[in-house]
Design a protein around this motif. Structure first.
Motif, PDB file in Angstrom:
ATOM      1  N   THR A   8       0.790  -1.133  -0.019  1.00  0.00           N
ATOM      2  CA  THR A   8      -0.007  -0.007  -0.008  1.00  0.00           C
ATOM      3  C   THR A   8       0.739   1.156  -0.006  1.00  0.00           C
ATOM      4  N   HIS A 191      -8.239   1.878  -4.131  1.00  0.00           N
ATOM      5  CA  HIS A 191      -7.720   0.814  -4.720  1.00  0.00           C
ATOM      6  C   HIS A 191      -7.801   1.399  -6.203  1.00  0.00           C
ATOM      7  N   LYS A 206      -2.792  -0.169  -4.172  1.00  0.00           N
ATOM      8  CA  LYS A 206      -3.350   0.491  -3.253  1.00  0.00           C
ATOM      9  C   LYS A 206      -2.727   1.680  -2.764  1.00  0.00           C
TER      10      LYS A 206
END
Length: 513
Positions: A8, A191, A206
């Motif tokens: 992420t 996303h 992400k």
């Protein structure tokens, strides 16, 4: 993707123009994990289509945009120090046109221009007698008085590439030829779905924060992520066009000309052999419409310049043109020339998470300041963010003093004796201290591989492909360099053929793998 799909990122940036690359650079330098996605090449649209100036915007004073001018003039010196290889001082001559603004008003405006931005490196304004000064020789005899002031020239597309390169050096992942097709918030995280132009593959990454720096496509991206209200227009698309003609004079100054319609155009020395003329302000309905100069715009520029130059400039004088669309913030101005060049940053989130930062408007001179403001907007969402740092940092290749350009160019030629003075100058003004890296190990010209026209070699092409994300001859000839101007059609085709061969080799290697 270099990172795992489970990674992420702190920040995902959409848009590889000057604002997107500037934000990616600043973010990565603060210790944030960053991914940038550009659907085409870096600086392929607006950011390679400017008038190539780092300036305060003298004419903005008439619109009372004093803060914007002050901020831009302050940035002018910061940027000059950060990249003295691709940004350098230039003097501008403003002839007094008796039928337009009075001389005292021009001088007052230039006095303000000299003093509101904390000028330190550049010389102040002076008055010229155009009847005796060499700057008056190319001009029609009616222009007897003028003013000479300071601003800077910039290789705009290289400025973008160097910001991307610095972002990468601080750990950012830069993906060109990669389009954002969709993004949605899921459990407080973005996303983001992206699609490669190279192999049509789609992937999802992400990110904690999403930055919409898509420039003229900013509203289109908002539509793709369901953040745009029906028929909402946040940006006003204004096309600016330029023409290139064989050089109109021999000295090194630029001109700024007043027009009867209250606009101005510039005449700027360009690529040794040419003069750059522009720009225009024309409404552009949609990015689905080709971004190219019209006959009317071409004639406008030629006519406006011909009011001042002794040498008549006609449509037949034009050797090349380019156009770009400025995504100006839609402030409701009645005319394109009156629309603000300032930027607006807006953040939206859901329950204090997954912020979306939209960039509306802006100009190349204030991109670094815009990036700092953008990070300030995101600070509460990214508490691990470091401090601002870019105001004192050099861009890649720019780690030297503004006064050292000539000395270092001579050293480059001395270290690589096969370089002509013109060749060494071109390389240093493009790459600065990185020119030594590009030429590393070369003892004779033949060590640089295949030679193309205008001092372009295979070594430079490989460098631009491997280091600066160039994938086509257009990327090299019209953005990373402007060597296309110095080549014939067949010579440009030779460069295109080289890239086609590289593509075929890549396909073979991929299939074998």
């Amino acid at each position: 993707m270099r990172k795992s799909l489970e990674t992420t990122y702190d920040v995902a940036v959409v848009g590889g123009g000057i604002n997107g690359c500037g934000i990616a650079r600043d973010s990565a330098g603060r210790g944030l994990s960053v991914a940038l996605f550009e659907k085409d090449d870096l600086a392929q649209a607006t950011s390679s289509s400017s008038t190539k100036l780092i300036h305060g915007g003298l004419r903005y004073l008439e619109h009372y945009e004093f803060r914007l001018v002050r901020e831009a003039l302050t940035e002018r010196e910061i940027l000059l120090k950060s990249a003295p290889h691709i940004i350098w001082p230039m003097r501008f001559v403003l002839p007094h046109h008796k039928e337009l603004r009075p001389a005292w008003l021009l001088r007052c405006g230039l006095f303000l221009y000299d003093h509101i931005g904390g000028r330190k490196l550049l010389p102040a304004t002076k008055t010229l007698d155009l009847r005796t000064n060499e700057c008056g020789k190319p001009l029609i005899n009616m222009f007897k008085k003028g003013f000479e002031y300071s601003d800077c020239w910039v290789d705009d597309a290289r400025l973008v590439a160097l910001n991307a390169l610095d972002a990468k050096g601080h750990g950012a992942d830069i993906y060109t030829q990669t389009r954002c097709t969709h993004a949605e918030r899921v459990d407080g995280i973005w996303h983001v779905t992206v699609k490669s132009n190279i192999d049509n593959s789609s992937r999802m990454i992400k990110a904690k924060a999403l930055v919409n720096a898509a420039g003229p496509w900013v509203d289109e991206l908002l539509g793709a992520i369901n953040e745009r209200k029906a028929d909402q227009k946040n940006v006003r698309l204004v096309r600016g066009s330029h023409v290139i003609v064989p050089k109109l004079y021999d000295h090194d100054r630029a001109y700024i000309f007043q027009n009867a319609d209250d606009r101005i155009i510039f005449a700027v020395p360009y690529e040794q052999d040419f003069t750059l003329l522009g720009t225009t302000d024309q409404e552009h309905d949609s990015m689905d419409t080709p971004v190219e100069i019209t006959e009317r715009e071409t004639q406008y520029i030629c006519d406006a310049a011909s009011v001042y130059f002794k040498k008549s400039i006609t449509r037949e004088s034009v050797v090349w043109t380019y156009s770009g669309v400025r995504p100006l913030f839609n402030d409701g101005a009645s005319e394109a020339k009156e629309a603000t060049r300032d930027y607006v940053l807006k953040v939206s989130d859901v329950e204090g998470k997954a912020p979306l930062l939209n960039i509306f408007g802006g100009k190349i001179t204030t991109y670094r300041h815009l990036a700092e403001d953008a990070l300030e907007k995101l600070a509460n969402y990214l508490p691990n963010m470091g401090k601002a740092w870019t105001s004192e940092a050099s861009l890649p290749g720019g780690e030297f003093g503004v006064s050292e350009v000539d000395q270092l160019t001579a050293k480059l030629q001395s270290d690589f004796p096969f370089l002509s003075e013109q060749w060494a100058t071109r390389l240093f003004k493009a790459y600065g201290m990185l020119a030594w890296r590009l030429l590393e190990g070369a003892k004779v010209k033949e060590d640089l591989g295949q030679s193309f026209a205008a001092t372009l070699t295979e070594t430079e092409l490989v460098y631009l492909q491997d280091v600066e994300w160039a994938t086509t001859s257009e990327d090299v000839l019209w953005r990373r360099t402007k060597l296309g101007l110095h080549m014939t059609e067949s010579e440009r085709t030779e460069v295109a053929d080289w890239f086609a061969q590289q593509s075929e080799v890549s396909k073979v290697v991929s299939n074998v793998g």
